[in-house]
Write an enzyme that holds these catalytic residues in place. Structure first.
Site, mmCIF file in Angstrom:
data_model
loop_
_atom_site.group_PDB
_atom_site.id
_atom_site.type_symbol
_atom_site.label_atom_id
_atom_site.label_comp_id
_atom_site.label_asym_id
_atom_site.label_seq_id
_atom_site.Cartn_x
_atom_site.Cartn_y
_atom_site.Cartn_z
ATOM 1 C CB SER A 190 5.788 2.857 1.899
ATOM 2 O OG SER A 190 5.881 2.570 0.519
ATOM 3 C CE1 TYR A 227 10.559 0.549 2.590
ATOM 4 C CE2 TYR A 227 9.270 0.689 0.567
ATOM 5 C CZ TYR A 227 9.800 1.291 1.700
ATOM 6 O OH TYR A 227 9.581 2.634 1.927
#
Length: 252
Positions: A138, A151
């Protein structure tokens, strides 16, 4: 469709939804043999009927499930490609108010799950002679942002593991690819992270064309289908409206 694409075989994790499901569809449409892996057996069964993929229910964080998956794939003839897509985010807490359980879950799924699958399949990929590992990370693994620390931490770790793996496996002719998406609108990602449909919808509010799961899957398909000597080390994919992590164009 080329003869080469017909002979290829891949394990795709996270296959019950979102980018994983879209990747199964993209690869099977090109003639790949695909072993679709996820926890939700009923979704895999439907995907199996629709695409011809082989659905294998498994939790990639559980050693016994990984061992059973490897045995099943080996018995079926093996693969040359591993596509690690399973992952996700939980919560948007600041570090000072972080939920330890959310951080633990994100680390186990994004980092340890990827590790366990990769470690299990590496001997097979090496033996193939032209193996491929693709990790879906990501842009959260490249740039930190407020409310994203958990995250960020998990995806930064997955990004670092991918880089180290590329260095380690080059001598075995295993290519290692990283695809790092930015804003992707899927049915579950923001909802699972925030736990509230209204909050999840606000993530995409005013963004005319966020990426879709199919957009990312098409990039994954291209990357693993390229001639084996071509290694797309790192692919960052964002919608045009997202010029950077901190710059997202919202209208109205």
């Amino acid at each position: 469709m080329t003869e080469d694409s017909r002979t290829k075989a891949a394990v795709v994790t996270g296959a019950s939804t979102g980018i994983g499901e879209a990747t199964v569809r993209a690869l099977t449409a090109e003639g790949w043999t695909v072993f679709a892996v996820a926890r939700r057996a009923e979704r895999l069964a439907a995907l199996e009927v629709e695409t011809g993929a082989v659905g294998i229910p498994a939790d990639i964080t559980e050693d016994d499930d990984v061992a059973r998956l490897l045995a099943r794939v080996t018995e079926a003839g093996g693969v040359d490609t591993l596509v690690n897509i399973a992952g996700g985010a939980r919560g948007a807490d600041l570090v000072g108010t972080a939920n330890t359980e959310d951080w633990d879950w994100m680390y186990r799924v994004n980092v340890l799950g990827t590790l366990k699958l990769t470690r299990a399949f590496l001997p097979m990929l090496r033996a193939n002679g032209e193996g491929t590992v693709l990790n879906l990370t990501s842009t959260a693994g490249l740039v930190a942002y407020e409310g994203g620390a958990g995250y960020n931490a998990a995806k930064f770790a997955q990004h670092a593991m991918t880089g180290a793996l590329r260095l380690e496996e080059a001598e075995h002719n295993v290519r290692v690819i990283e695809v790092a998406p930015g804003l992707v609108r899927t049915e579950e990602f923001a909802l699972n992270r925030l736990g509230d449909p209204e909050a999840a919808s606000k993530v995409y509010q005013g963004v005319e064309k966020p990426l879709t799961a199919a957009d990312v899957a098409d990039v994954v398909r291209y990357a693993v289908s390229a001639p084996h000597h071509v290694n797309l080390d790192q692919i960052v994919i964002r919608p045009v409206a997202q010029a950077a992590t901190h710059k997202l164009i919202r209208k109205n």
